[in-house]
Write a protein that holds these residues in place. Structure first.
Motif, short mmCIF file in Angstrom:
data_model
loop_
_atom_site.label_atom_id
_atom_site.label_comp_id
_atom_site.label_asym_id
_atom_site.label_seq_id
_atom_site.Cartn_x
_atom_site.Cartn_y
_atom_site.Cartn_z
N ILE A 35 -1.55 11.41 0.32
CA ILE A 35 -0.39 10.52 0.31
C ILE A 35 -0.80 9.25 1.03
N LEU A 36 -0.40 8.10 0.50
CA LEU A 36 -0.82 6.81 1.06
C LEU A 36 0.36 6.07 1.68
N PHE A 37 0.13 5.50 2.89
CA PHE A 37 1.03 4.53 3.52
C PHE A 37 0.30 3.19 3.50
N ALA A 38 0.94 2.12 3.04
CA ALA A 38 0.18 0.88 2.87
C ALA A 38 1.01 -0.38 3.06
N GLY A 39 0.32 -1.45 3.37
CA GLY A 39 0.86 -2.81 3.41
C GLY A 39 -0.33 -3.75 3.38
N ALA A 116 1.79 10.33 -3.87
CA ALA A 116 2.71 9.20 -3.73
C ALA A 116 2.08 8.12 -2.87
N LEU A 117 2.37 6.89 -3.21
CA LEU A 117 2.06 5.73 -2.38
C LEU A 117 3.37 5.23 -1.79
N PHE A 118 3.38 4.96 -0.49
CA PHE A 118 4.51 4.30 0.16
C PHE A 118 4.03 2.91 0.56
N ASN A 119 4.39 1.93 -0.23
CA ASN A 119 3.95 0.56 0.04
C ASN A 119 5.11 -0.20 0.68
N PHE A 120 4.76 -1.16 1.55
CA PHE A 120 5.81 -1.87 2.28
C PHE A 120 5.61 -3.38 2.19
N GLY A 182 -0.33 1.08 -12.30
CA GLY A 182 -1.12 0.95 -13.52
C GLY A 182 -2.25 1.96 -13.59
N ALA A 183 -2.78 2.34 -12.41
CA ALA A 183 -3.87 3.31 -12.37
C ALA A 183 -3.36 4.75 -12.46
N GLY A 184 -2.03 4.92 -12.36
CA GLY A 184 -1.46 6.26 -12.50
C GLY A 184 -0.94 6.87 -11.21
N VAL A 185 -0.66 6.03 -10.20
CA VAL A 185 -0.15 6.52 -8.92
C VAL A 185 1.34 6.20 -8.81
N PRO A 186 2.21 7.21 -8.68
CA PRO A 186 3.65 6.96 -8.50
C PRO A 186 3.92 6.47 -7.09
N TYR A 187 4.92 5.58 -6.93
CA TYR A 187 5.07 5.03 -5.59
C TYR A 187 6.50 4.63 -5.24
#
Length: 340
Positions: A35-39, A116-120, A182-187
């Motif tokens: 799972i990814l957390f990102a900014g 899941a990606l959690f982008n902020f 686009g690469a197939g990661v839901p977020y």
């Protein structure tokens, strides 16, 4: 009719700089899912909201997990993306280059293992809303509805008069999540006025219209209420996904969107075989219904008895669900690039 002279002494040098994506890890019990957390950390001026607040949100979620002693089932990655505010020289789109390079060229294998990606973006400013809203891909929308009574999530939005809005906003193309999708990661994404589509009414301008990419994007715009809510809400969602062996991607929602957006008149004019379209959509609906039932069965059995065997069933299901999500993106979601 006032005239002015603007002197610009900055110079754009093609291929003259390097940007880095920075990745940190919280090891999970298992390492074949994540799972990814990102900014993003690049900015204009001080970039307090856009996007220092987002990097702080992602790191705070990770710190909260560590400080609480929580051991994730899956690896948790904390990513600070570079080059979000500038893309490829001469391209039509000046964003999300660092995220694109990371998921497509550096770690393409992430697309097959990221639940899941959690982008902020701009995650510490007050939108003025009395309801806390969530932005996400359509397939994760129903998960928010099921979490409405989650105690930790309700506690996170207690300062919002109307609590959590169970009707989510659809993800847009204004941030790094678009490359991952686009690469197939839901977020998921925290909701900002750039996501909700609000605009000036009766002289009331949005944060984006007043502060976006200017010197006034500074610490004076900080909202502790929204910062804490974003950390709490998305941290709760992340833990729910982490603890569920089968991810809750709802492709019945995909079918609803396809059905609602289908224009018979345009399709007829374009020569589309409408009967074949309806038949294939009906088949897709049935497949989506079966997948939802399968995921619910795995998670219910795991909740009663958390065995490795059931967990492995979930991993096998997740591979199928992520593959389906990627096929949906390839077939129905895209960005039209132009040389103009």
């Amino acid at each position: 009719h006032t005239q002015a002279t603007l002197t610009v002494d900055s110079e754009m040098i093609k291929d003259g700089g390097t940007s880095y994506d920075v990745v940190g890890y919280i090891p999970g019990v298992h390492h074949d899912q994540q799972i990814l957390f990102a900014g993003h950390y690049d900015m204009y001026f001080t970039g307090f909201q856009d996007d220092c607040s987002a990097v702080s949100t992602a790191m705070s979620m990770a710190k909260s997990m560590i400080d609480s002693g929580y051991t994730p089932q899956n690896d948790i990655l904390v990513v600070a993306h570079g080059a979000e505010e500038w893309g490829a020289t001469g391209s039509e789109f000046d964003w999300t280059r660092g995220a694109y390079e990371l998921i497509y060229n550096v770690h393409p294998e992430w697309a097959e293992k990221t639940l899941a990606l959690f982008n902020f973006e701009l995650s510490a400013y007050d939108t003025g809303d009395d309801t806390f809203s969530v932005t996400c891909v359509p397939e994760y929308a129903n998960l928010i509805k099921t979490l409405a009574e989650n105690d930790a999530l309700k506690e996170s939005v207690k300062e919002f008069k109307n609590g959590l809005n169970v009707e989510t906003y659809d993800a847009t193309t204004m941030e790094d999540g678009v490359s991952y999708r686009g690469a197939g990661v839901p977020y998921f994404l925290n909701t900002t006025d750039t996501c909700s589509g609000t605009s000036a009414q009766d002289g009331q301008y949005t944060w984006t219209e007043l502060h976006y990419h200017t010197e006034s994007d500074n610490e004076k715009t900080y909202s502790e209420k929204f910062m804490k809510a974003n950390i709490g809400v998305f941290g709760s969602i992340a833990i729910t996904i982490d603890q569920s062996p089968a991810i809750s991607l709802d492709f019945e929602r995909t079918c609803e969107d396809l059905e609602n957006s289908f224009d018979v008149a345009y399709a007829s004019e374009a020569g589309v075989d409408i009967e074949a379209w309806n038949k294939n959509l009906a088949n897709f609906k049935e497949k989506a219904k079966q997948m939802n039932a399968e995921a619910q069965d795995i998670n219910m059995r795991y909740a009663k008895q958390a065995t490795q065997e059931i967990y492995n069933e979930g991993k096998t299901y997740n591979q199928k669900a992520l593959s389906m999500f990627k096929k949906v993106q390839d077939a129905f979601i895209g960005i039209e690039f132009s040389s103009n």
